[in-house]
Design an enzyme around this catalytic site. Structure first.
Site, mmCIF file in Angstrom:
data_model
loop_
_atom_site.group_PDB
_atom_site.id
_atom_site.type_symbol
_atom_site.label_atom_id
_atom_site.label_comp_id
_atom_site.label_asym_id
_atom_site.label_seq_id
_atom_site.Cartn_x
_atom_site.Cartn_y
_atom_site.Cartn_z
ATOM 1 N N GLU A 265 0.864 -1.181 0.000
ATOM 2 C CA GLU A 265 0.000 0.000 0.000
ATOM 3 C C GLU A 265 0.902 1.232 0.000
ATOM 4 O O GLU A 265 1.741 1.379 0.885
ATOM 5 C CB GLU A 265 -0.834 -0.064 1.273
ATOM 6 C CG GLU A 265 -2.080 0.755 1.239
ATOM 7 C CD GLU A 265 -2.694 0.867 2.625
ATOM 8 O OE1 GLU A 265 -3.863 1.263 2.686
ATOM 9 O OE2 GLU A 265 -2.026 0.589 3.639
ATOM 10 N N HIS A 341 -11.392 -2.356 1.449
ATOM 11 C CA HIS A 341 -12.094 -2.129 2.730
ATOM 12 C C HIS A 341 -11.925 -0.702 3.251
ATOM 13 O O HIS A 341 -12.521 -0.355 4.260
ATOM 14 C CB HIS A 341 -11.566 -3.127 3.757
ATOM 15 C CG HIS A 341 -10.113 -2.876 4.050
ATOM 16 N ND1 HIS A 341 -9.116 -3.082 3.112
ATOM 17 C CD2 HIS A 341 -9.496 -2.380 5.145
ATOM 18 C CE1 HIS A 341 -7.953 -2.741 3.630
ATOM 19 N NE2 HIS A 341 -8.147 -2.313 4.859
HETATM 20 C C1 GLC Z 1 -4.192 0.579 6.061
HETATM 21 C C2 GLC Z 1 -5.410 -0.297 6.147
HETATM 22 C C3 GLC Z 1 -6.443 0.390 6.964
HETATM 23 C C4 GLC Z 1 -5.883 0.620 8.344
HETATM 24 C C5 GLC Z 1 -4.526 1.327 8.300
HETATM 25 C C6 GLC Z 1 -3.806 1.185 9.593
HETATM 26 O O1 GLC Z 1 -4.435 1.765 5.417
HETATM 27 O O2 GLC Z 1 -5.846 -0.634 4.871
HETATM 28 O O3 GLC Z 1 -7.653 -0.308 7.020
HETATM 29 O O4 GLC Z 1 -6.774 1.391 9.095
HETATM 30 O O5 GLC Z 1 -3.680 0.785 7.335
HETATM 31 O O6 GLC Z 1 -3.311 -0.118 9.737
#
Ligand code: GLC
Ligand code: CA
Length: 568
Positions: A265, A341
């Protein structure tokens, strides 16, 4: 063949993302679980999916729905056991599907034994496993070490009364950031969070917030972009820090032993150059990342500070083009996705969820995604064209800490002004993460067949008209369309998975057109992003490969119609 064209299972495989709490409840306690997932693997396989991604199912106090992990080697008891996970891995492989898990190692829960030990005293052998700093005093008033705002509002630093220091948490205070500078920490992460599961046979990881591990040692203040607030957006301070590439090389050496796939990510990274550091094959870091440019379209400077639908189509096109051209002439790989999500439903954000347009919109967005290069990700319910919860829902139905913290912040800052609260609510109805988290709609029975007792989160009211059972029987459904489309993507994988993308008519605010090219073959895609008919003649010497409308008209595109042609 260039490296980008090199065939790999994780390039052409279609990934289906599962949110365990909301997928399927097998024992009627209102919470989805692993046996529930196992019971629907044949359904998932029937869509044409090859890889299953399971969101965090680890033991957790669930402050951030499992992204606050208290034990990497245990399963959250309401979801099941480690042995249920072993069965899930086995059952996926038996059906010729790969399975990947979420790897959340930027932070742990404050209930993880590592943090409990770390906070015991300044002399604790694990003190340095997290990021502790002394207070700063301004005119005698105690302040955190810097002005960083956490991703979920408030300061990113939490004062610890017992040891008289602050610790860093880029998300909730219950999610302290691990100190990646410490080698012992990194070894513990690889062993407990990664190899424990790799040894059990999983095929890779979706890597949470992967570009935040290296914050540097100095951590200076972020520039002031919100003058009325004490805490400032600091994404450009803590993302893509100085040791990122070094840490990922080290992590990659562990993953390589298992030939594991990775998708990271990658927020707050807007240049191709910045992204390529992570995904260029020769760098050996990650196989691919989720860039945020597409899902950020329509978000305000402070995410929810926005008016729904204020964006224009050229912005979306440019964002998509950015993710597609990343792999043109490079050795990198990319992703195609609109939902997960953390995002509201794509039909509600990018097209129209009005009853008369919803099915067309779902198919049009599906056609777009399935003709884009890179690994394709589908989020549970997206294959049914699930949409956002309606505006009538009260704030009590929103369970996500991100939503409630935002609403509370607006309330505090505006002194409870009804107009400010109404616009905050409108933004949340459009963009909140909650919309992705309502229970999966299996059938038209009470609670949508997700459970036979009241689910942890309210079922979207439209389940009687939008559910898997009904769509499986309907040839004209969004689900049936996805199935056909994924077969087409496989049949023409050269063009659709590996081909070169070229944007046409970039400034057009109604139609999104592009071509895909691979050696001598070429496809043309045209998508109507409006609720009106649009003129758009079929290209000469072309064959219509697939289209979304029941009765396509040659001379014009129907509202939210999409078509893909093969050029001679
Ligand atoms: C990422 C996840 C998210 C979470 C965040 C903290 O962005 O996808 O759902 O709240 O990390 O772990
Ligand atoms: Ca259950």
């Amino acid at each position: 063949m260039t490296i980008t064209e090199e065939r790999k299972w994780w390039k052409e495989g279609v990934v289906y993302q599962i949110y365990p709490a909301s997928f399927k409840d097998s024992n009627d306690d209102g919470i989805g679980d692993i046996p529930g997932i196992i019971s629907e693997l044949d359904y998932i396989r029937s869509i044409g999916v090859d890889i299953v991604w399971i969101c965090p199912m680890y033991d957790s106090p669930q402050v951030d729905m499992g992204y606050d992990i208290s034990d990497y080697e245990a399963v959250y008891p309401p979801y099941g056991t480690v042995s249920d996970m072993e069965s899930l891995i086995h059952e996926c492989h038996k059906r010729d599907m790969h399975i990947i898990l979420d790897l959340v190692v930027n932070h742990t829960s404050d209930q993880h034994k590592w943090f409990k030990e770390s906070r015991m005293s300044k002399e604790s052998p694990k003190r340095d496993w997290y990021i502790w700093r002394p207070a700063k005093y301004v005119n005698g008033v105690r302040k955190p070490p810097n002005n960083w705002r956490s991703n979920f509002e408030g300061s990113a630093w939490q004062w610890d009364e017992a040891t008289q220091e602050y610790y860093l948490h880029l998300f909730c205070p219950e999610q302290p950031d691990l100190n990646w500078e410490n080698e012992e920490v990194r070894k513990a992460i690889y062993d407990s969070a990664m190899e424990f599961w790799l040894r059990k046979g999983i095929d890779g990881f979706r890597v949470d917030t992967v570009n935040m591990y290296s914050k540097g040692l100095i951590m200076p203040d972020a520039p002031v972009t919100d003058p009325d607030a004490e805490w400032q957006f600091a994404g450009y301070q803590y993302c893509n820090g100085p040791r990122m590439q070094e840490f990922l090389s080290e992590m990659n050496a562990v993953l390589a032993k298992y030939d594991a796939m990775t998708v990271g990510e990658c927020p707050n990274t807007h240049t191709a150059e910045g992204v390529l550091k992570y995904v260029s094959a020769k760098q050996k870091q990650l196989n691919m990342v989720f860039q945020f440019d597409v899902v950020d379209v329509g978000m305000g400077p402070h995410k929810f500070q926005t008016t729904p639908f204020a964006w224009k189509l050229p912005t979306l096109k440019a964002a998509i083009a950015g993710t597609q051209t990343l792999i043109k002439g490079t050795d990198a790989w990319t992703t195609a996705f609109l939902e997960n999500h953390d995002q509201a439903r794509s039909i509600s954000r990018f097209a129209s969820d009005a009853p008369e347009h919803r099915v067309a919109s779902g198919k049009m967005l599906a056609l777009m995604l399935a003709t884009l290069s890179g690994t394709l990700f589908v989020y549970q319910g997206q294959e049914l064209g699930m949409i956002n919860a309606p505006l009538e829902w009260s704030m009590d139905e929103y369970k996500d800490v991100d939503s409630s913290n935002y609403y509370k912040m607006v309330n505090d800052r505006s002194g409870g002004d009804p107009k400010s609260l109404a616009s905050a609510k409108a933004a949340l109805q459009h963009l909140a993460r909650d919309h992705a988290r309502t229970p999966m709609q299996w059938n038209s029975h009470k609670y949508a067949g997700f459970s036979s007792c009241k689910p942890w989160m309210r079922v979207n009211d439209d389940y009687t008209v939008c559910n898997a059972q009904q769509q499986q029987q309907d040839k004209g459904s969004v689900l049936s369309f996805w199935k056909k489309l994924l077969r087409l993507r496989k049949e023409y994988s050269d063009l659709f998975v590996y081909g070169d993308f070229e944007l046409l008519d970039a400034a057009n605010e109604n139609l999104f057109s592009f071509t895909k090219e691979y050696r001598a073959s070429k496809a043309f895609v045209v998508l109507n992003f409006t609720g009106q008919k649009q003129a758009g003649a079929s290209p000469e010497n072309s064959k219509l490969l697939m289209n979304t409308a029941e009765e396509p008209k040659a001379e014009s595109l129907l509202p939210y119609e999409g078509r893909v042609y093969l050029m001679a």
